[in-house]
Design a protein around this motif. Sequence first.
Motif, mmCIF file in Angstrom:
data_model
loop_
_atom_site.group_PDB
_atom_site.id
_atom_site.type_symbol
_atom_site.label_atom_id
_atom_site.label_comp_id
_atom_site.label_asym_id
_atom_site.label_seq_id
_atom_site.Cartn_x
_atom_site.Cartn_y
_atom_site.Cartn_z
ATOM 1 N N CYS A 99 64.008 72.963 106.201
ATOM 2 C CA CYS A 99 63.200 73.571 107.399
ATOM 3 C C CYS A 99 61.990 73.211 107.210
ATOM 4 O O CYS A 99 61.861 74.488 106.549
ATOM 5 N N TYR A 100 60.714 73.016 108.828
ATOM 6 C CA TYR A 100 59.863 73.731 108.000
ATOM 7 C C TYR A 100 58.707 74.223 109.356
ATOM 8 O O TYR A 100 59.620 73.754 110.136
ATOM 9 N N GLU A 101 58.437 75.164 109.103
ATOM 10 C CA GLU A 101 58.103 75.971 109.993
ATOM 11 C C GLU A 101 56.668 75.685 110.495
ATOM 12 O O GLU A 101 56.116 74.991 109.988
ATOM 13 N N PHE A 102 56.206 74.984 112.276
ATOM 14 C CA PHE A 102 55.329 74.447 112.920
ATOM 15 C C PHE A 102 54.849 75.641 113.293
ATOM 16 O O PHE A 102 55.060 75.983 114.241
ATOM 17 N N LYS A 103 53.234 76.474 113.568
ATOM 18 C CA LYS A 103 52.958 77.097 113.759
ATOM 19 C C LYS A 103 51.115 77.078 114.877
ATOM 20 O O LYS A 103 50.737 76.398 114.058
ATOM 21 N N THR A 104 50.668 76.821 115.795
ATOM 22 C CA THR A 104 50.117 76.384 116.231
ATOM 23 C C THR A 104 48.986 77.431 116.054
ATOM 24 O O THR A 104 49.515 78.922 115.710
ATOM 25 N N PRO A 105 47.297 77.053 115.508
ATOM 26 C CA PRO A 105 46.428 78.360 114.865
ATOM 27 C C PRO A 105 46.785 80.025 115.700
ATOM 28 O O PRO A 105 47.270 80.208 116.202
ATOM 29 N N ASP A 106 47.142 81.225 114.310
ATOM 30 C CA ASP A 106 47.168 82.302 114.466
ATOM 31 C C ASP A 106 48.441 83.088 115.344
ATOM 32 O O ASP A 106 48.451 83.604 116.313
ATOM 33 N N PHE A 107 49.312 82.048 115.677
ATOM 34 C CA PHE A 107 50.591 82.319 116.299
ATOM 35 C C PHE A 107 50.950 83.910 115.212
ATOM 36 O O PHE A 107 51.175 83.630 114.709
ATOM 37 N N GLY A 108 51.229 84.491 116.172
ATOM 38 C CA GLY A 108 51.781 85.650 115.793
ATOM 39 C C GLY A 108 52.408 86.320 117.399
ATOM 40 O O GLY A 108 52.277 86.081 118.563
ATOM 41 N N PRO A 109 53.189 87.959 117.443
ATOM 42 C CA PRO A 109 53.661 88.240 118.284
ATOM 43 C C PRO A 109 52.338 88.652 119.399
ATOM 44 O O PRO A 109 52.258 88.892 120.207
ATOM 45 N N ASP A 110 51.898 89.382 118.398
ATOM 46 C CA ASP A 110 50.602 90.006 119.427
ATOM 47 C C ASP A 110 48.986 89.306 119.166
ATOM 48 O O ASP A 110 48.519 90.040 119.400
ATOM 49 N N SER A 111 49.297 87.714 118.668
ATOM 50 C CA SER A 111 48.083 87.581 118.554
ATOM 51 C C SER A 111 48.002 86.143 119.153
ATOM 52 O O SER A 111 48.766 85.666 120.818
ATOM 53 N N ARG A 112 47.102 85.757 119.855
ATOM 54 C CA ARG A 112 46.859 84.651 120.584
ATOM 55 C C ARG A 112 45.271 83.775 119.783
ATOM 56 O O ARG A 112 45.027 83.833 118.543
ATOM 57 N N VAL A 223 52.346 78.393 120.240
ATOM 58 C CA VAL A 223 53.918 77.352 120.106
ATOM 59 C C VAL A 223 54.048 78.075 118.787
ATOM 60 O O VAL A 223 53.454 77.316 118.037
ATOM 61 N N ARG A 224 55.951 77.882 118.401
ATOM 62 C CA ARG A 224 56.177 77.501 117.320
ATOM 63 C C ARG A 224 57.014 77.031 117.127
ATOM 64 O O ARG A 224 58.169 77.213 117.697
ATOM 65 N N GLY A 225 57.476 76.301 116.174
ATOM 66 C CA GLY A 225 58.731 75.308 116.171
ATOM 67 C C GLY A 225 59.164 75.011 114.851
ATOM 68 O O GLY A 225 59.058 75.201 113.643
ATOM 69 N N LEU A 226 60.503 74.062 114.825
ATOM 70 C CA LEU A 226 60.759 73.949 113.421
ATOM 71 C C LEU A 226 61.872 72.771 113.116
ATOM 72 O O LEU A 226 62.038 72.501 113.913
ATOM 73 N N LEU A 227 60.799 71.832 111.749
ATOM 74 C CA LEU A 227 60.958 71.134 111.048
ATOM 75 C C LEU A 227 62.651 70.670 110.767
ATOM 76 O O LEU A 227 62.633 71.378 109.653
ATOM 77 N N CYS A 228 64.019 70.307 110.912
ATOM 78 C CA CYS A 228 64.603 70.294 109.908
ATOM 79 C C CYS A 228 65.605 69.297 109.721
ATOM 80 O O CYS A 228 65.097 68.512 110.093
ATOM 81 N N PHE A 229 65.475 69.321 108.154
ATOM 82 C CA PHE A 229 66.602 67.608 107.435
ATOM 83 C C PHE A 229 67.837 68.077 107.155
ATOM 84 O O PHE A 229 68.157 69.082 107.000
#
Length: 229
Positions: A99-112, A223-229
């Motif tokens: 799996c590959y993890e996709f994240k928008t810029p600066d994604f995190g628990p306390d980030s924007r 946004v965070r998502g997962l691309l899985c093969f």
Amino acid sequence: MNSLHFQNIMRAVPGFGFLLVSQVLGNTIQSRGQRFQRRIDDRSSQFSNFLDRDDPTSNVPIQDLPPADDGIVCPPEDQDDTGTTKVTLIIPITDATGCYEFKTPDFGPDSRYPNALYQAYECTYEIRLPNKDLRPTFSISKDDFELQQGNTAGTTCPSDNFILKNIDETGMSEDDVKPFDNNVQYCDELTGDKLFTVIPGENNDNRFQIIFKANKFTRRRGVRGLLCF
């Protein structure tokens, strides 16, 4: 038991050979069925904890998406002060496993995610697959999606938005904004987890796209998502 002894038993006991072959064949079929079921169970397990890196029961190999070709980044380093600055990040996948993890810029628990410097920026992540026959999945947890709200009618996302192209959604929902063939658009928050099948083909050259747009005002987690093969 030597070969002659075995042949004598086969002649002495009618039907023994048929029963033996049937048992071996049955065991083989059962073994294949068990292996297939294990693959299904493993796949289900992936999505039950697909974004939980801290879950000790998770054995899904998760890695970051490769960097874009030519050093293109999001948000764009140079932004136009007269309109939306658009960039395309070409991301080739060569190892179609795990799996590959996709994240928008600066994604995190306390980030924007960063605001645009001027009007808005729009980043197109063009993910290129090794071949057109692959059908990976892309998943988004509702807990890992937070963008600026859409309009009051819930039919458009005039500010920040998130678009997936060249995918097949598993079940439409009230979160879908402006749905069209093989594309979805979201903003605000999600009411449920999302699962998609990527469907690259001849017309899109083995690729699918993730588009993220942000303006210069409200910031959210992203946004965070997962691309899985």
